[in-house]
Design an enzyme around this catalytic site. Structure first.
Site, PDB file in Angstrom:
ATOM      1  N   LYS A 283       0.889  -1.169   0.000  1.00 20.59           N
ATOM      2  CA  LYS A 283       0.000   0.000   0.000  1.00 20.59           C
ATOM      3  C   LYS A 283       0.931   1.225   0.000  1.00 20.59           C
ATOM      4  O   LYS A 283       1.135   1.895   1.017  1.00 20.59           O
ATOM      5  CB  LYS A 283      -0.918  -0.058   1.229  1.00 20.59           C
ATOM      6  CG  LYS A 283      -2.195   0.716   1.049  1.00 20.59           C
ATOM      7  CD  LYS A 283      -3.203   0.350   2.125  1.00 20.59           C
ATOM      8  CE  LYS A 283      -4.275   1.415   2.280  1.00 20.59           C
ATOM      9  NZ  LYS A 283      -5.043   1.723   1.080  1.00 20.59           N
TER      10      LYS A 283
HETATM   11  N1  PMP Z   1      -7.492  -2.300  -3.076  1.00 18.94           N
HETATM   12  C1  PMP Z   1      -6.967  -1.076  -2.964  1.00 18.94           C
HETATM   13  C2  PMP Z   1      -6.252  -0.492  -4.128  1.00 18.94           C
HETATM   14  C3  PMP Z   1      -7.092  -0.358  -1.761  1.00 18.94           C
HETATM   15  O1  PMP Z   1      -6.571   0.861  -1.644  1.00 18.94           O
HETATM   16  C4  PMP Z   1      -7.806  -0.936  -0.694  1.00 18.94           C
HETATM   17  C5  PMP Z   1      -7.984  -0.175   0.589  1.00 18.94           C
HETATM   18  N2  PMP Z   1      -6.924  -0.376   1.471  1.00 18.94           N
HETATM   19  C6  PMP Z   1      -8.328  -2.219  -0.861  1.00 18.94           C
HETATM   20  C7  PMP Z   1      -8.155  -2.872  -2.062  1.00 18.94           C
HETATM   21  C8  PMP Z   1      -9.048  -2.909   0.261  1.00 18.94           C
HETATM   22  O2  PMP Z   1      -8.141  -3.253   1.270  1.00 18.94           O
HETATM   23  P1  PMP Z   1      -8.596  -3.389   2.791  1.00 18.94           P
HETATM   24  O3  PMP Z   1      -9.752  -4.264   2.811  1.00 18.94           O
HETATM   25  O4  PMP Z   1      -7.413  -3.961   3.471  1.00 18.94           O
HETATM   26  O5  PMP Z   1      -8.917  -2.011   3.243  1.00 18.94           O
END
Ligand code: PMP
Length: 308
Positions: A159
């Site tokens: 991320k």
């Molecule tokens: N894909 C992307 C590109 C994201 O930014 C997020 C948000 N963090 C997610 C998927 C979903 O991840 P999570 O469930 O861990 O928030």
């Protein structure tokens, strides 16, 4: 606008909201190297509050830093404790938490290996990410003309701050065209994920989502939904699919920390299924909120409880 709270955690101590500033030469501000997280806490029906999968989010922050080639100045426990303290100090019984790890000032230029890695944790109240009504009625999406970063250009398992330029371009183009969200394909043309959410479809009772090895962030909500749906008794097939398979699905939904579990009722001007949130989406969504609100205790290992 983000509603101001009292304190922000910066590099190991709390500072007043108005003093949480960085120098204009902060390296990440120029080049985007760094990592962040998005975490939510919920007020439960019993009066306590709970942070959802806090340990896993902090673990992913450290993984993102590893991918970025940066070393965290704080260990996992310190960061987990700081997230909890940030909620308590700010008297937030329900909030979104944003840990942000970035390269501070010192040298300029791309290399700058000795600039300090700094970490801040911010908490604020945040309602439904995709707008009022999204969770109950569903949203309209389109397939973006922007591909998800190729896996050897952006590192999708991280991320990473700078990667989000790709998501913001897609999101802004979707909104400019009158849609709520952008669905992004990988560079081979298969569905990857949305600008900030993972994606699922349902066809003839089978749930499908792209595998972890696809050009997607390994979403913590995605992982939770796979477990919840499997426990309910659904088959979850982790496989690639193209946009037309999505158009022909009975149901489509997206999930993420910010978006929670959001039904998608229209894609590229094609109605999905009956054009309303479908029964599988609704059953997974209601189980998800039951866990967060403490109406079931079957997944308490995912919750870090605190009281205000
Ligand atoms: N894909 C992307 C590109 C994201 O930014 C997020 C948000 N963090 C997610 C998927 C979903 O991840 P999570 O469930 O861990 O928030």
């Amino acid at each position: 606008m983000v509603e101001k709270v009292s304190k922000i955690w910066m590099d190991g101590r709390f500072v007043d909201w108005d003093d949480a500033n960085v120098h204009i030469l902060t390296h990440t501000l120029h080049y985007g190297l760094g990592a962040f997280e998005g975490i939510r806490s919920y007020k439960r029906d019993d009066g306590d509050s709970a942070v959802f999968r806090l340990e896993e989010h902090v673990a992913r922050l450290l993984e993102s830093l590893k991918i970025a080639g940066l070393e965290s100045p704080f260990d996992k426990k310190t960061l987990v404790d700081a997230c909890r303290e940030c909620l308590i100090v700010n008297n937030l019984d329900e909030a979104y938490l944003r840990p942000l790890a970035y390269v501070g000032d010192g040298a300029m230029g791309l290399y700058a290996p000795n600039n300090p890695v700094r970490i801040a944790i911010i908490a604020w109240r945040w309602g439904a990410y995709l707008g009022d009504g999204a969770l109950a009625k569903g949203i309209r999406a389109h397939v973006s003309s922007f591909n998800r970063n190729y896996v050897n250009a952006g590192m999708p398992k991280g991320k990473i701050i700078g990667h989000y330029v790709n998501s913001i371009m897609a999101k802004r183009a979707a909104k400019a065209s009158g849609f709520d969200e952008a669905i992004m394909l990988d560079t081979n043309g298969y569905v990857a994920e949305a600008s900030g959410e993972n994606i699922f479809l349902v066809k003839n009772g089978i749930i499908k989502t792209p595998p972890y090895s696809a050009a997607i962030l390994g979403g913590i909500t995605r992982d939770s939904i796979i477990q919840i749906a499997t426990d309910i008794g659904y088959t979850v097939d982790q496989c690639m699919f193209a946009r037309d398979e999505m158009w022909l699905a009975d149901e489509v939904f997206m999930c993420g920390t910010a978006a929670e579990v959001t039904p998608v009722v229209e894609i590229d001007h094609r109605t999905i299924g009956a054009g309303v949130p479908g029964p599988v989406t609704k059953s997974v969504q209601s189980r998800f909120f039951d866990i967060l609100r403490g109406r079931t205790h079957d997944y308490d290992q995912w919750l870090s409880i605190y009281s205000i």
